[in-house]
Design a protein around this motif. Structure first.
Motif, PDB file in Angstrom:
ATOM      1  N   GLU A 258       1.170  -1.116  -0.195  1.00 40.44           N
ATOM      2  CA  GLU A 258      -0.038   0.174  -0.055  1.00 40.44           C
ATOM      3  C   GLU A 258       0.959   1.018   0.618  1.00 40.44           C
ATOM      4  O   GLU A 258       1.599   1.623   0.949  1.00 40.44           O
ATOM      5  N   PRO A 259       1.063   1.828  -0.846  1.00 37.01           N
ATOM      6  CA  PRO A 259       2.164   3.439  -1.547  1.00 37.01           C
ATOM      7  C   PRO A 259       2.021   4.669  -0.725  1.00 37.01           C
ATOM      8  O   PRO A 259       0.033   4.254  -0.120  1.00 37.01           O
ATOM      9  N   SER A 261       1.550   8.526  -0.236  1.00 38.14           N
ATOM     10  CA  SER A 261       1.883   9.701  -0.771  1.00 38.14           C
ATOM     11  C   SER A 261       1.310  10.328  -0.398  1.00 38.14           C
ATOM     12  O   SER A 261       0.732  10.375   0.722  1.00 38.14           O
ATOM     13  N   HIS A 271       8.379   3.430   1.375  1.00 38.02           N
ATOM     14  CA  HIS A 271       8.835   2.206   0.014  1.00 38.02           C
ATOM     15  C   HIS A 271       9.746   1.257   0.833  1.00 38.02           C
ATOM     16  O   HIS A 271       9.079  -0.330   0.229  1.00 38.02           O
ATOM     17  N   ARG A 287       0.676   4.705  -7.476  1.00 39.19           N
ATOM     18  CA  ARG A 287       0.365   5.731  -6.389  1.00 39.19           C
ATOM     19  C   ARG A 287      -0.051   6.758  -7.666  1.00 39.19           C
ATOM     20  O   ARG A 287       0.120   7.018  -8.702  1.00 39.19           O
ATOM     21  N   THR A 353      -0.596  10.636 -11.131  1.00 35.59           N
ATOM     22  CA  THR A 353      -0.574   8.975 -11.537  1.00 35.59           C
ATOM     23  C   THR A 353       1.024   8.814 -11.505  1.00 35.59           C
ATOM     24  O   THR A 353       1.593   9.074 -13.453  1.00 35.59           O
TER      25      THR A 353
END
Ligand SMILES: [Fe+2]
Length: 387
Positions: A258-259, A261, A271, A287, A353
């Motif tokens: 699950e990124p 941002s 990361h 992401r 994105t």
């Protein structure tokens, strides 16, 4: 170290007590433990003692031990691996060393569809990123299905073999003499925390024991560093009828990462996926990009002063670089900055994105490029930022 306790098959109510088959045969208990039995461990119950050895034969290591590249120029490298390797008969034979130091060895492996030999890496944990291919990892801990996009972690000492269901198999492989674990900051009292980029449900464990009962000779390739010996046992080594503990192979799909941002560029820490003594492993996944006012979403030029960086490009348009295809590996040594290709920073403003998918390994000690990586190397890469 696996993310949680697991049990498969039958185990007795207490440790170290007599445990018998339904026919009354005493099963053989084996404790596999790390760090002088002060670390993570599992307890396995075999039909046959794992010490039942008919023959020991020293052999040349497969693949041969890495040797340094002829060109030792301190520079960036771009290695193109996909389609460039002759597939080996199995995962071990298909390996090509890319780079190494005392903490880590990094390889790619291309191999065909046949079931592999039995292997026990007695000297290093292994972490495979499965770029292409699918199948089952068979081990003393049972069957573990894997597919494209999976990390497959195999603790040292695990007798196993790869059984692909696909003809083309391409793995990015990391070997570490120290335990490959989930970062400590993601866990508390053995549980993955809310801020971690994954949860226990994302990790897949062996689901079915093999429990072979076959008293005929089987070879196991035992590897420790550059020494390899073929041990011929008098039975199929995948004979475990029950085990439990925290030490076992597991799979985690990079697509389940699950990124994180934010308004501005997030540092590599967000990361991070695995840690080991002397390196970190990170996942760059599709992401949302940073959405603050006027942000440049492409990464800044950077000099990670205490690390060498390996990036394995999986898929998507890796947006900071041009001309980098899936299966390419970049090695950016310390001492030399790197960053986005010309024009990319300007173009990235307003981009919302990214579809990039890549695995990064940052090592704390300098890496040596392997001679076997040299034929894959693009010598023009260091000057690619002015083109
Ligand atoms: Fe970098």
């Amino acid at each position: 170290m696996a993310p949680s306790y697991h049990r498969l098959g039958e185990v007795p109510r207490k440790r170290h007590v007599a445990f018998r088959t339904s026919e009354g045969e005493l099963l053989t208990e084996e404790v596999v433990g790390t760090e002088g039995f002060s670390g993570t461990y599992s307890i396995l119950y075999h039909r046959y003692a794992p010490t039942r050895v008919l023959k020991v034969a020293e052999v040349e290591p497969v693949p041969p031990a890495p040797t340094p590249a002829n060109d030792t120029t301190l520079r960036h490298h771009l290695l193109r691996t996909l389609g460039a390797l002759t597939p080996g008969a199995d995962e071990l034979a298909g390996r090509t060393w890319l780079a190494w130091n005392d903490d880590i060895r990094i390889a790619v492996s291309a191999f065909g569809p046949e079931p592999g030999r039995f292997v026990r890496n007695g000297g290093a944990d292994e972490l495979h990123f499965v770029h292409q291919g699918a199948g089952t990892l068979e081990s003393v801990f049972g069957r573990l299905a894997y597919t494209e996009g999976d990390y497959v972690a195999i603790p040292k000492g695990t007798t196993h073999r790869w059984v692909p269901t696909t003809s083309g198999n391409h793995h990015f492989v990391v070997e570490s003499p120290a335990t490959i674990r989930l970062p400590a900051r993601y866990q508390h009292d053995g549980q993955l925390l809310e801020h971690a980029p994954y949860w226990e449900r994302d990790f897949r464990k062996p689901t079915e024991l093999i429990a072979a009962d076959d008293p005929s000779p089987y070879d196991v390739w035992v590897r420790v560093g550059d020494r390899t010996a073929v041990y011929t046992l008098d039975h199929n080594p995948l004979d475990v009828v029950g085990w439990d503990g925290h030490l076992y192979p597991y799979a985690f799909s990079i697509h389940d990462f699950e990124p994180i941002s934010g308004r501005q560029h997030q540092p590599p820490h967000v990361h991070q996926t695995f840690e080991l003594a002397g390196a970190v492993v990170c996942s760059f996944v599709p992401r949302r990009l940073d959405d603050g006012p006027d942000v440049v979403t492409a990464p800044y030029n950077h000099a990670n002063l205490d690390s060498d960086e390996i990036l394995y490009y999986v898929s998507g348009n890796f947006f900071s670089r041009r001309g980098i295809e899936p299966g390419a590996v970049t090695l950016h040594p310390r001492g030399i900055p790197h960053g986005p290709a010309p024009g990319v920073a300007e173009k990235s403003i307003g981009q919302t994105t990214t579809e990039e998918l890549a695995v990064m390994v940052d090592t704390f000690r300098p890496l040596t490029l392997a001679a076997t990586a040299e034929p894959l190397d693009d010598p023009d890469y260091p000057t690619s930022w002015v083109r």
